[in-house]
Design a protein around this motif. Structure first.
Motif, PDB file in Angstrom:
ATOM      1  N   VAL A   1       0.849  -1.183   0.000  1.00 19.49           N
ATOM      2  CA  VAL A   1       0.000   0.000   0.000  1.00 19.49           C
ATOM      3  C   VAL A   1       0.892   1.244   0.000  1.00 19.49           C
ATOM      4  O   VAL A   1       1.808   1.351   0.815  1.00 19.49           O
ATOM      5  N   MET A   2       0.632   2.167  -0.910  1.00 15.90           N
ATOM      6  CA  MET A   2       1.369   3.431  -0.926  1.00 15.90           C
ATOM      7  C   MET A   2       0.885   4.327   0.203  1.00 15.90           C
ATOM      8  O   MET A   2      -0.293   4.321   0.546  1.00 15.90           O
ATOM      9  N   VAL A   3       1.802   5.090   0.744  1.00 18.07           N
ATOM     10  CA  VAL A   3       1.468   6.057   1.776  1.00 18.07           C
ATOM     11  C   VAL A   3       1.566   7.458   1.180  1.00 18.07           C
ATOM     12  O   VAL A   3       2.583   7.827   0.595  1.00 18.07           O
ATOM     13  N   VAL A   4       0.480   8.216   1.314  1.00 13.50           N
ATOM     14  CA  VAL A   4       0.401   9.573   0.763  1.00 13.50           C
ATOM     15  C   VAL A   4       0.321  10.551   1.930  1.00 13.50           C
ATOM     16  O   VAL A   4      -0.462  10.349   2.862  1.00 13.50           O
ATOM     17  N   SER A   5       1.133  11.585   1.888  1.00 14.08           N
ATOM     18  CA  SER A   5       1.082  12.591   2.944  1.00 14.08           C
ATOM     19  C   SER A   5       1.615  13.909   2.393  1.00 14.08           C
ATOM     20  O   SER A   5       1.815  14.051   1.188  1.00 14.08           O
ATOM     21  N   GLY A   6       1.821  14.877   3.302  1.00 12.75           N
ATOM     22  CA  GLY A   6       2.124  16.228   2.855  1.00 12.75           C
ATOM     23  C   GLY A   6       3.505  16.741   3.164  1.00 12.75           C
ATOM     24  O   GLY A   6       3.752  17.947   3.024  1.00 12.75           O
ATOM     25  N   LEU A   7       4.439  15.860   3.605  1.00 10.82           N
ATOM     26  CA  LEU A   7       5.834  16.209   3.857  1.00 10.82           C
ATOM     27  C   LEU A   7       5.988  17.259   4.959  1.00 10.82           C
ATOM     28  O   LEU A   7       7.038  17.882   5.090  1.00 10.82           O
ATOM     29  N   ALA A   8       4.961  17.462   5.764  1.00  9.11           N
ATOM     30  CA  ALA A   8       5.079  18.418   6.869  1.00  9.11           C
ATOM     31  C   ALA A   8       5.838  17.773   8.027  1.00  9.11           C
ATOM     32  O   ALA A   8       6.074  16.568   8.047  1.00  9.11           O
ATOM     33  N   ARG A   9       6.196  18.588   8.989  1.00 13.85           N
ATOM     34  CA  ARG A   9       6.805  18.047  10.204  1.00 13.85           C
ATOM     35  C   ARG A   9       5.794  17.171  10.942  1.00 13.85           C
ATOM     36  O   ARG A   9       4.602  17.268  10.735  1.00 13.85           O
TER      37      ARG A   9
ATOM     38  N   ILE B   1       2.605  15.243  -1.265  1.00 11.82           N
ATOM     39  CA  ILE B   1       1.840  16.310  -1.917  1.00 11.82           C
ATOM     40  C   ILE B   1       2.269  17.631  -1.288  1.00 11.82           C
ATOM     41  O   ILE B   1       2.145  17.817  -0.075  1.00 11.82           O
ATOM     42  N   LEU B   2       2.765  18.548  -2.104  1.00 15.25           N
ATOM     43  CA  LEU B   2       3.372  19.765  -1.578  1.00 15.25           C
ATOM     44  C   LEU B   2       2.454  20.985  -1.676  1.00 15.25           C
ATOM     45  O   LEU B   2       1.637  21.090  -2.586  1.00 15.25           O
TER      46      LEU B   2
ATOM     47  N   ASP C   1      10.295  21.796  -6.653  1.00 15.33           N
ATOM     48  CA  ASP C   1      11.695  22.191  -6.459  1.00 15.33           C
ATOM     49  C   ASP C   1      11.856  23.154  -5.287  1.00 15.33           C
ATOM     50  O   ASP C   1      12.919  23.743  -5.106  1.00 15.33           O
ATOM     51  N   GLN C   2      10.808  23.310  -4.487  1.00 14.27           N
ATOM     52  CA  GLN C   2      10.840  24.188  -3.316  1.00 14.27           C
ATOM     53  C   GLN C   2      10.367  23.379  -2.111  1.00 14.27           C
ATOM     54  O   GLN C   2       9.182  23.384  -1.769  1.00 14.27           O
ATOM     55  N   ILE C   3      11.288  22.669  -1.479  1.00 14.07           N
ATOM     56  CA  ILE C   3      10.911  21.757  -0.401  1.00 14.07           C
ATOM     57  C   ILE C   3      10.690  22.524   0.893  1.00 14.07           C
ATOM     58  O   ILE C   3      11.526  23.321   1.318  1.00 14.07           O
ATOM     59  N   TYR C   4       9.541  22.258   1.512  1.00 20.84           N
ATOM     60  CA  TYR C   4       9.220  22.869   2.799  1.00 20.84           C
ATOM     61  C   TYR C   4       8.618  21.798   3.710  1.00 20.84           C
ATOM     62  O   TYR C   4       7.729  21.086   3.286  1.00 20.84           O
ATOM     63  N   PRO C   5       9.144  21.670   4.945  1.00 22.13           N
ATOM     64  CA  PRO C   5      10.261  22.412   5.524  1.00 22.13           C
ATOM     65  C   PRO C   5      11.597  21.964   4.936  1.00 22.13           C
ATOM     66  O   PRO C   5      11.729  20.827   4.479  1.00 22.13           O
ATOM     67  N   SER C   6      12.590  22.845   4.983  1.00 27.19           N
ATOM     68  CA  SER C   6      13.856  22.581   4.296  1.00 27.19           C
ATOM     69  C   SER C   6      14.588  21.373   4.864  1.00 27.19           C
ATOM     70  O   SER C   6      15.324  20.699   4.136  1.00 27.19           O
ATOM     71  N   GLU C   7      14.379  21.067   6.146  1.00 29.84           N
ATOM     72  CA  GLU C   7      15.079  19.924   6.723  1.00 29.84           C
ATOM     73  C   GLU C   7      14.601  18.591   6.150  1.00 29.84           C
ATOM     74  O   GLU C   7      15.230  17.550   6.333  1.00 29.84           O
ATOM     75  N   ASN C   8      13.485  18.618   5.433  1.00 26.48           N
ATOM     76  CA  ASN C   8      12.977  17.391   4.814  1.00 26.48           C
ATOM     77  C   ASN C   8      13.485  17.192   3.387  1.00 26.48           C
ATOM     78  O   ASN C   8      13.010  16.298   2.680  1.00 26.48           O
ATOM     79  N   ALA C   9      14.449  17.995   2.957  1.00 26.21           N
ATOM     80  CA  ALA C   9      14.994  17.838   1.599  1.00 26.21           C
ATOM     81  C   ALA C   9      15.571  16.441   1.365  1.00 26.21           C
ATOM     82  O   ALA C   9      15.317  15.830   0.317  1.00 26.21           O
ATOM     83  N   PRO C  10      16.356  15.861   2.296  1.00 29.76           N
ATOM     84  CA  PRO C  10      16.842  14.496   2.068  1.00 29.76           C
ATOM     85  C   PRO C  10      15.702  13.480   1.956  1.00 29.76           C
ATOM     86  O   PRO C  10      15.752  12.573   1.122  1.00 29.76           O
ATOM     87  N   LEU C  11      14.674  13.626   2.794  1.00 31.48           N
ATOM     88  CA  LEU C  11      13.519  12.732   2.711  1.00 31.48           C
ATOM     89  C   LEU C  11      12.801  12.912   1.377  1.00 31.48           C
ATOM     90  O   LEU C  11      12.381  11.932   0.747  1.00 31.48           O
TER      91      LEU C  11
END
Length: 360
Positions: free
Chosen positions: A153-161, A181-182, A187-197
């Motif tokens: 099953v794929m997991v969908v979320s919003g890359l937030a903290r 989903i941003l 090309d504008q990752i927020y929050p910036s600490e999640n860029a590696p993820l």
């Protein structure tokens, strides 16, 4: 699964031109597309024909076909090709049919990463919750996301903290595909600490490259999380929160809402508890989700070779559990149990969260 071929049709460029035209939102663009049969035909229409389209005012009509929007669309298309970003246009191959459950599907999606084949109701689950999540909710979210990933099953979320980060990380660590989903461009990752993820995810946005995060983007992106999932898990969230907005969108799309119970009196549990009173599916494990959707059984997490006592304890940590309950489940003496837990903690296999023990 493979990366989609980049469509280079006139229709995609026309959709992108309309998307970048001031005064036009998703509903007006779709009205144009349906009225003329295609976005390209809409751009070729004269003023008299455009005035006949339902829902367009004089400012909208005057804005259509301006050279500036066409130039911006061509430049955006070139930038996307250069940066490996795929554009998916509504009505064109690759555009997810699942988004048709919305009243206002985006005319164009920007995708960075592997794009899977998605059914009308995808085999994916949205997982959302508060950014300031409790240790218990973070641990349980990681366990649920990892078990879902192992069940295909794929997991969908919003890359937030918070819950979003925990769910994405656990899913890809378990070998699954996760979609972020941003509320900004890919090309504008927020929050910036999640860029590696972010580099480990498939990123999706409805905003052109270079668009930064904005407060009003996040409630809007929540509808995409809901539509691209068969159901949405609300782990924690106050009564008025982005998580509850996502739950509302899920219901509007005909999706299932799952809610994780929390501690009585904790404001972060107020949202899920309200949803449970209104009929959401009580969720304490991935199996609760799989059972509700008739998706089979979650495969057991592969265990490393461990001494018998540690293996017994790890198997008992299917969900966050108190020390007393662990002792009853394992029949180990307290000193043996505590030793096993310490060893599992040192190996990064278990953690103590809010007075309970859980798998990492």
């Amino acid at each position: 699964m493979t990366s989609p071929a980049q469509p280079t049709t006139t229709e995609l460029l026309a959709l992108l031109t309309l998307r970048l035209t001031p005064q036009l939102g998703p509903r007006r663009i779709e009205s144009l597309r349906r009225h003329f049969g295609s976005a390209a035909a809409a751009l070729a229409a004269n003023l008299g024909q455009l005035r006949e389209v339902p829902g367009l005012d004089s400012k909208s009509v005057a804005a259509i076909g301006t050279p500036r929007a066409a130039e911006q669309a061509q430049a955006e298309l070139e930038k996307c090709r250069h940066r490996g970003v795929t554009l998916l246009g509504r009505g064109l191959p690759g555009y997810p049919a699942a988004l048709e459950s919305l009243g206002d599907p985006p005319p164009v999606l920007w995708v960075l990463g592997e794009w899977p084949e998605l059914a009308v109701v995808p085999r994916s689950i949205g997982m959302v919750g508060t950014r300031a999540a409790s240790p218990h909710a973070l641990s349980l979210s990681r366990t649920i996301a990892a078990d879902l990933a192992r069940a295909g099953v794929m997991v969908v979320s919003g890359l937030a903290r918070g819950i979003d980060t925990a769910a994405h990380t656990a899913a890809v660590d378990a070998g699954g595909l996760s979609i972020g989903i941003l509320g900004s461009a890919v090309d504008q990752i927020y929050p910036s600490e999640n860029a590696p993820l972010a580099r480990r995810l498939t990123l999706v946005s409805e905003y052109p490259l270079g668009t930064g995060p904005a407060q009003h983007h996040f409630p809007t992106r929540n509808r995409l999380i809901a539509a691209l999932s068969a159901g949405v898990v609300i782990a924690e969230g106050e009564r008025k929160s982005g998580s509850m907005i996502t739950a509302t969108h899920a219901l509007d799309c005909g999706r299932t809402v799952f809610a994780v119970p929390g501690r009585a009196g904790d404001p972060r549990a107020a949202g899920p508890h309200k949803l449970l009173r209104e009929g959401a599916v009580l969720t304490e494990s991935a199996q609760d989700i799989l059972d509700e959707l008739h998706w089979g059984t979650a495969p057991a997490q592969p265990l490393p070779e461990l001494p018998p006592e540690q293996e017994k304890v790890l198997r008992a940590l299917a969900f966050p559990t108190t020390l007393d309950d662990l002792q009853a489940a394992t029949a180990l003496a307290l000193p043996e149990l505590q030793t096993a837990l310490v060893m599992l903690q040192l190996m990064g296999l278990a953690e103590e969260v809010g007075g309970r023990w859980a798998r990492r």
